[in-house]
Design a protein around this motif. Sequence first.
Motif, PDB file in Angstrom:
ATOM      1  N   GLU A  45       0.830  -1.209   0.000  1.00  0.00           N
ATOM      2  CA  GLU A  45       0.000   0.000   0.000  1.00  0.00           C
ATOM      3  C   GLU A  45       0.863   1.256   0.000  1.00  0.00           C
ATOM      4  O   GLU A  45       1.953   1.276   0.572  1.00  0.00           O
ATOM      5  CB  GLU A  45      -0.916   0.014   1.229  1.00  0.00           C
ATOM      6  CG  GLU A  45      -0.186   0.005   2.556  1.00  0.00           C
ATOM      7  CD  GLU A  45      -1.130   0.073   3.754  1.00  0.00           C
ATOM      8  OE1 GLU A  45      -2.354   0.203   3.564  1.00  0.00           O
ATOM      9  OE2 GLU A  45      -0.631   0.006   4.892  1.00  0.00           O
ATOM     10  N   SER A  48       3.339   7.435   1.014  1.00  0.00           N
ATOM     11  CA  SER A  48       3.613   8.841   0.732  1.00  0.00           C
ATOM     12  C   SER A  48       4.373   8.942  -0.581  1.00  0.00           C
ATOM     13  O   SER A  48       5.031   7.988  -1.003  1.00  0.00           O
ATOM     14  CB  SER A  48       4.449   9.444   1.869  1.00  0.00           C
ATOM     15  OG  SER A  48       4.692  10.812   1.642  1.00  0.00           O
ATOM     16  N   TYR A  58       2.355  13.948  -0.921  1.00  0.00           N
ATOM     17  CA  TYR A  58       1.078  13.265  -0.773  1.00  0.00           C
ATOM     18  C   TYR A  58       1.224  12.195   0.309  1.00  0.00           C
ATOM     19  O   TYR A  58       2.291  11.572   0.435  1.00  0.00           O
ATOM     20  CB  TYR A  58       0.662  12.618  -2.101  1.00  0.00           C
ATOM     21  CG  TYR A  58       0.614  13.610  -3.232  1.00  0.00           C
ATOM     22  CD1 TYR A  58       1.749  13.893  -3.973  1.00  0.00           C
ATOM     23  CD2 TYR A  58      -0.562  14.288  -3.531  1.00  0.00           C
ATOM     24  CE1 TYR A  58       1.719  14.830  -4.990  1.00  0.00           C
ATOM     25  CE2 TYR A  58      -0.599  15.226  -4.551  1.00  0.00           C
ATOM     26  CZ  TYR A  58       0.548  15.487  -5.277  1.00  0.00           C
ATOM     27  OH  TYR A  58       0.511  16.427  -6.271  1.00  0.00           O
ATOM     28  N   TYR A  59       0.140  12.008   1.070  1.00  0.00           N
ATOM     29  CA  TYR A  59       0.181  11.063   2.176  1.00  0.00           C
ATOM     30  C   TYR A  59      -1.093  10.233   2.231  1.00  0.00           C
ATOM     31  O   TYR A  59      -2.189  10.734   1.944  1.00  0.00           O
ATOM     32  CB  TYR A  59       0.321  11.811   3.517  1.00  0.00           C
ATOM     33  CG  TYR A  59       1.593  12.593   3.651  1.00  0.00           C
ATOM     34  CD1 TYR A  59       1.642  13.944   3.309  1.00  0.00           C
ATOM     35  CD2 TYR A  59       2.757  11.979   4.112  1.00  0.00           C
ATOM     36  CE1 TYR A  59       2.824  14.660   3.425  1.00  0.00           C
ATOM     37  CE2 TYR A  59       3.933  12.693   4.237  1.00  0.00           C
ATOM     38  CZ  TYR A  59       3.961  14.037   3.878  1.00  0.00           C
ATOM     39  OH  TYR A  59       5.131  14.740   3.991  1.00  0.00           O
ATOM     40  N   ALA A  60      -0.941   8.976   2.632  1.00  0.00           N
ATOM     41  CA  ALA A  60      -2.114   8.169   2.950  1.00  0.00           C
ATOM     42  C   ALA A  60      -2.747   8.728   4.223  1.00  0.00           C
ATOM     43  O   ALA A  60      -2.043   9.265   5.089  1.00  0.00           O
ATOM     44  CB  ALA A  60      -1.702   6.712   3.163  1.00  0.00           C
ATOM     45  N   ASP A  61      -4.063   8.604   4.327  1.00  0.00           N
ATOM     46  CA  ASP A  61      -4.759   9.135   5.501  1.00  0.00           C
ATOM     47  C   ASP A  61      -4.206   8.558   6.798  1.00  0.00           C
ATOM     48  O   ASP A  61      -4.168   9.243   7.826  1.00  0.00           O
ATOM     49  CB  ASP A  61      -6.257   8.832   5.400  1.00  0.00           C
ATOM     50  CG  ASP A  61      -6.945   9.674   4.341  1.00  0.00           C
ATOM     51  OD1 ASP A  61      -8.061   9.311   3.935  1.00  0.00           O
ATOM     52  OD2 ASP A  61      -6.362  10.694   3.912  1.00  0.00           O
ATOM     53  N   SER A  62      -3.771   7.321   6.749  1.00  0.00           N
ATOM     54  CA  SER A  62      -3.323   6.638   7.969  1.00  0.00           C
ATOM     55  C   SER A  62      -2.033   7.213   8.544  1.00  0.00           C
ATOM     56  O   SER A  62      -1.702   6.951   9.707  1.00  0.00           O
ATOM     57  CB  SER A  62      -3.138   5.145   7.692  1.00  0.00           C
ATOM     58  OG  SER A  62      -2.165   4.952   6.688  1.00  0.00           O
ATOM     59  N   LYS A  64      -1.004  10.691   7.815  1.00  0.00           N
ATOM     60  CA  LYS A  64      -1.012  12.153   7.821  1.00  0.00           C
ATOM     61  C   LYS A  64      -0.795  12.682   9.230  1.00  0.00           C
ATOM     62  O   LYS A  64      -1.404  12.214  10.187  1.00  0.00           O
ATOM     63  CB  LYS A  64      -2.344  12.673   7.265  1.00  0.00           C
ATOM     64  CG  LYS A  64      -2.433  12.634   5.758  1.00  0.00           C
ATOM     65  CD  LYS A  64      -3.779  13.177   5.272  1.00  0.00           C
ATOM     66  CE  LYS A  64      -3.877  13.087   3.759  1.00  0.00           C
ATOM     67  NZ  LYS A  64      -5.205  13.527   3.262  1.00  0.00           N
TER      68      LYS A  64
END
Length: 122
Positions: A45, A48, A58-62, A64
Amino acid sequence: VQLVESGGGSAQPGGSLTLSCAYSGFTWAYYSIGWFRQAPGQEREGVSSINTSDESTYYADSVKGRFTISRDSAKNTVYLQMHGLVPEGTGIYYCAGSIMYGSLSRWEYDSWGQGTQVTVSS
């Protein structure tokens, strides 16, 4: 294209680690470097990514607010600073390169490093 990760290891929950990705051989003028995580038995998965054209991140919500991606263009190295580590963050972390901007989809990356292990446990 070559990407080499380093900096993995073990940390306690709430701890910090910084990963490095040294890259070379890109022929495109601009590209993205992304970090991905693969936990045991899970799919890889996106965590970033950073664009080399304008340093957009950019970052995954998990992750941030806990992880920070940055780049040293003089050293051709991308860093991933990880704070507030949680056990679910355990896995192999890969860096990868893509001509696509702003993507955290592994399918849009076609150059990969060998990965570095991160283990978060008490």
